[in-house]
Write a protein that holds these residues in place. Sequence first.
Motif, PDB file in Angstrom:
ATOM      1  N   TYR A  59       0.832  -1.203   0.000  1.00  0.00           N
ATOM      2  CA  TYR A  59       0.000   0.000   0.000  1.00  0.00           C
ATOM      3  C   TYR A  59       0.868   1.256   0.000  1.00  0.00           C
ATOM      4  O   TYR A  59       0.616   2.200  -0.762  1.00  0.00           O
ATOM      5  N   ILE A  60       1.874   1.259   0.853  1.00  0.00           N
ATOM      6  CA  ILE A  60       2.755   2.433   0.917  1.00  0.00           C
ATOM      7  C   ILE A  60       3.474   2.634  -0.411  1.00  0.00           C
ATOM      8  O   ILE A  60       3.621   3.762  -0.901  1.00  0.00           O
ATOM      9  N   THR A  61       3.907   1.539  -1.023  1.00  0.00           N
ATOM     10  CA  THR A  61       4.597   1.639  -2.310  1.00  0.00           C
ATOM     11  C   THR A  61       3.668   2.151  -3.405  1.00  0.00           C
ATOM     12  O   THR A  61       4.070   2.959  -4.254  1.00  0.00           O
ATOM     13  N   LEU A  62       2.401   1.701  -3.374  1.00  0.00           N
ATOM     14  CA  LEU A  62       1.449   2.104  -4.410  1.00  0.00           C
ATOM     15  C   LEU A  62       1.017   3.556  -4.273  1.00  0.00           C
ATOM     16  O   LEU A  62       0.782   4.244  -5.276  1.00  0.00           O
ATOM     17  N   THR A  63       0.892   4.034  -3.045  1.00  0.00           N
ATOM     18  CA  THR A  63       0.321   5.364  -2.822  1.00  0.00           C
ATOM     19  C   THR A  63       1.368   6.459  -2.662  1.00  0.00           C
ATOM     20  O   THR A  63       1.012   7.642  -2.669  1.00  0.00           O
ATOM     21  N   ALA A  64       2.622   6.092  -2.509  1.00  0.00           N
ATOM     22  CA  ALA A  64       3.666   7.112  -2.359  1.00  0.00           C
ATOM     23  C   ALA A  64       3.852   7.870  -3.674  1.00  0.00           C
ATOM     24  O   ALA A  64       3.621   7.333  -4.765  1.00  0.00           O
ATOM     25  N   GLU A  65       4.273   9.110  -3.557  1.00  0.00           N
ATOM     26  CA  GLU A  65       4.442   9.948  -4.746  1.00  0.00           C
ATOM     27  C   GLU A  65       5.568   9.452  -5.643  1.00  0.00           C
ATOM     28  O   GLU A  65       5.540   9.663  -6.852  1.00  0.00           O
ATOM     29  N   SER A  66       6.548   8.825  -5.039  1.00  0.00           N
ATOM     30  CA  SER A  66       7.678   8.321  -5.816  1.00  0.00           C
ATOM     31  C   SER A  66       8.303   7.148  -5.072  1.00  0.00           C
ATOM     32  O   SER A  66       7.987   6.888  -3.904  1.00  0.00           O
ATOM     33  N   VAL A 113      -8.838  -4.172  -0.537  1.00  0.00           N
ATOM     34  CA  VAL A 113      -9.467  -4.229  -1.859  1.00  0.00           C
ATOM     35  C   VAL A 113      -9.736  -2.817  -2.354  1.00  0.00           C
ATOM     36  O   VAL A 113      -9.474  -2.479  -3.518  1.00  0.00           O
ATOM     37  N   GLU A 114     -10.242  -1.983  -1.470  1.00  0.00           N
ATOM     38  CA  GLU A 114     -10.594  -0.613  -1.844  1.00  0.00           C
ATOM     39  C   GLU A 114      -9.380   0.192  -2.284  1.00  0.00           C
ATOM     40  O   GLU A 114      -9.488   1.064  -3.149  1.00  0.00           O
ATOM     41  N   THR A 115      -8.227  -0.097  -1.700  1.00  0.00           N
ATOM     42  CA  THR A 115      -7.021   0.665  -2.036  1.00  0.00           C
ATOM     43  C   THR A 115      -6.224   0.046  -3.177  1.00  0.00           C
ATOM     44  O   THR A 115      -5.176   0.573  -3.555  1.00  0.00           O
ATOM     45  N   GLY A 116      -6.693  -1.083  -3.712  1.00  0.00           N
ATOM     46  CA  GLY A 116      -6.020  -1.695  -4.849  1.00  0.00           C
ATOM     47  C   GLY A 116      -4.900  -2.648  -4.494  1.00  0.00           C
ATOM     48  O   GLY A 116      -4.227  -3.170  -5.390  1.00  0.00           O
ATOM     49  N   VAL A 117      -4.694  -2.903  -3.205  1.00  0.00           N
ATOM     50  CA  VAL A 117      -3.640  -3.838  -2.805  1.00  0.00           C
ATOM     51  C   VAL A 117      -4.051  -5.266  -3.121  1.00  0.00           C
ATOM     52  O   VAL A 117      -3.237  -6.081  -3.559  1.00  0.00           O
ATOM     53  N   ARG A 118      -5.336  -5.584  -2.888  1.00  0.00           N
ATOM     54  CA  ARG A 118      -5.870  -6.920  -3.181  1.00  0.00           C
ATOM     55  C   ARG A 118      -7.082  -6.771  -4.097  1.00  0.00           C
ATOM     56  O   ARG A 118      -8.231  -6.974  -3.680  1.00  0.00           O
ATOM     57  N   PRO A 119      -6.876  -6.423  -5.344  1.00  0.00           N
ATOM     58  CA  PRO A 119      -8.023  -6.184  -6.228  1.00  0.00           C
ATOM     59  C   PRO A 119      -8.857  -7.431  -6.494  1.00  0.00           C
ATOM     60  O   PRO A 119     -10.036  -7.325  -6.835  1.00  0.00           O
ATOM     61  N   ASN A 120      -8.266  -8.610  -6.323  1.00  0.00           N
ATOM     62  CA  ASN A 120      -8.986  -9.855  -6.611  1.00  0.00           C
ATOM     63  C   ASN A 120      -9.589 -10.500  -5.373  1.00  0.00           C
ATOM     64  O   ASN A 120     -10.047 -11.648  -5.429  1.00  0.00           O
ATOM     65  N   GLY A 121      -9.582  -9.812  -4.255  1.00  0.00           N
ATOM     66  CA  GLY A 121     -10.223 -10.343  -3.061  1.00  0.00           C
ATOM     67  C   GLY A 121      -9.300 -11.191  -2.210  1.00  0.00           C
ATOM     68  O   GLY A 121      -8.074 -11.057  -2.258  1.00  0.00           O
ATOM     69  N   PHE A 122      -9.905 -12.113  -1.447  1.00  0.00           N
ATOM     70  CA  PHE A 122      -9.158 -12.843  -0.420  1.00  0.00           C
ATOM     71  C   PHE A 122      -9.388 -14.349  -0.516  1.00  0.00           C
ATOM     72  O   PHE A 122      -9.838 -14.976   0.441  1.00  0.00           O
ATOM     73  N   ALA A 123      -9.110 -14.937  -1.645  1.00  0.00           N
ATOM     74  CA  ALA A 123      -9.188 -16.394  -1.776  1.00  0.00           C
ATOM     75  C   ALA A 123      -7.886 -16.995  -1.246  1.00  0.00           C
ATOM     76  O   ALA A 123      -7.041 -17.488  -1.990  1.00  0.00           O
ATOM     77  N   LEU A 124      -7.728 -16.917   0.069  1.00  0.00           N
ATOM     78  CA  LEU A 124      -6.472 -17.300   0.718  1.00  0.00           C
ATOM     79  C   LEU A 124      -6.742 -18.414   1.727  1.00  0.00           C
ATOM     80  O   LEU A 124      -7.405 -18.188   2.745  1.00  0.00           O
TER      81      LEU A 124
END
Length: 281
Positions: free
Chosen positions: A44-51, A163-174
Amino acid sequence: MREPRDLIDPAFRQYWNELLTPDLLHQLIKGTFKDHLVAWVINYITLTAESEREAKRILDDIDRRIASVPAFPGLRRFPQGRNFKQWTGNDSKALMKACAIRFVSRNVFLPVLTGYVPDKMIRCLDAFLEFAYLARRPSHDTTSLDAMDAALARFCELRSIFVETGVRPNGFALPRQHALLHYTRMIKLFGSPNGVCTSISESKHIAAVKRPWRASNRNNPLLQILRTNTRLTKLAALRVELGRRGLLHGDLISYALRKVGLAPPQDAQLEREELHANEQD
């Protein structure tokens, strides 16, 4: 090539998780906590950071906060933060304890992540840690099982943030997280998970495999491991037998002095030592 799970009869595939006893080490500690939640927060931090540079700065600051945990009996410190050469079960448990003691209070933010992740994510981690520590109790009753179910329900609801933040877009089939749903039922059937956790055999694995392997020359190590274990077992048995015969008392010099008559007999010497110890007490 067919996957192992494809070999299971489809009629029973949906129930296979219910046939497995809880595994705190691989399902809860190394599974959900290390491989899932810790990794998801970093993603999440990697995806949302500016760089990329900003993401590295944030992660370094999180490491600094983790490293700032003060020394306390029973609490392991992490001077290097979360950057381990190799995560072990003990590393994960110690980091969970550090988070729980230093950073977590019920329904309160995790200060180590404050300002870097959404509040809902903080509450999700809080709910999981509460469930984890309840599950690791040595004994359970109706109250603790109800608390586990409540904490797990909150965790399952709040994890939607990933899921909402795009970290797990495919849900939690774990499978490892799905297994948590069966914990309270399995505890009722088999007792506390501490008694069926794979960490029991894992500790034996260290003594029986890892240490002998490190002592080998890595050339055909299996035979060397077996030989090392055989010799260690024989040495342990010999020590027990020598102790039973009373041959491990004293030292070689005392034995030699007794033989030449320059020291009192062993029994008298032992009585004198015991008397001296009693006088000191």
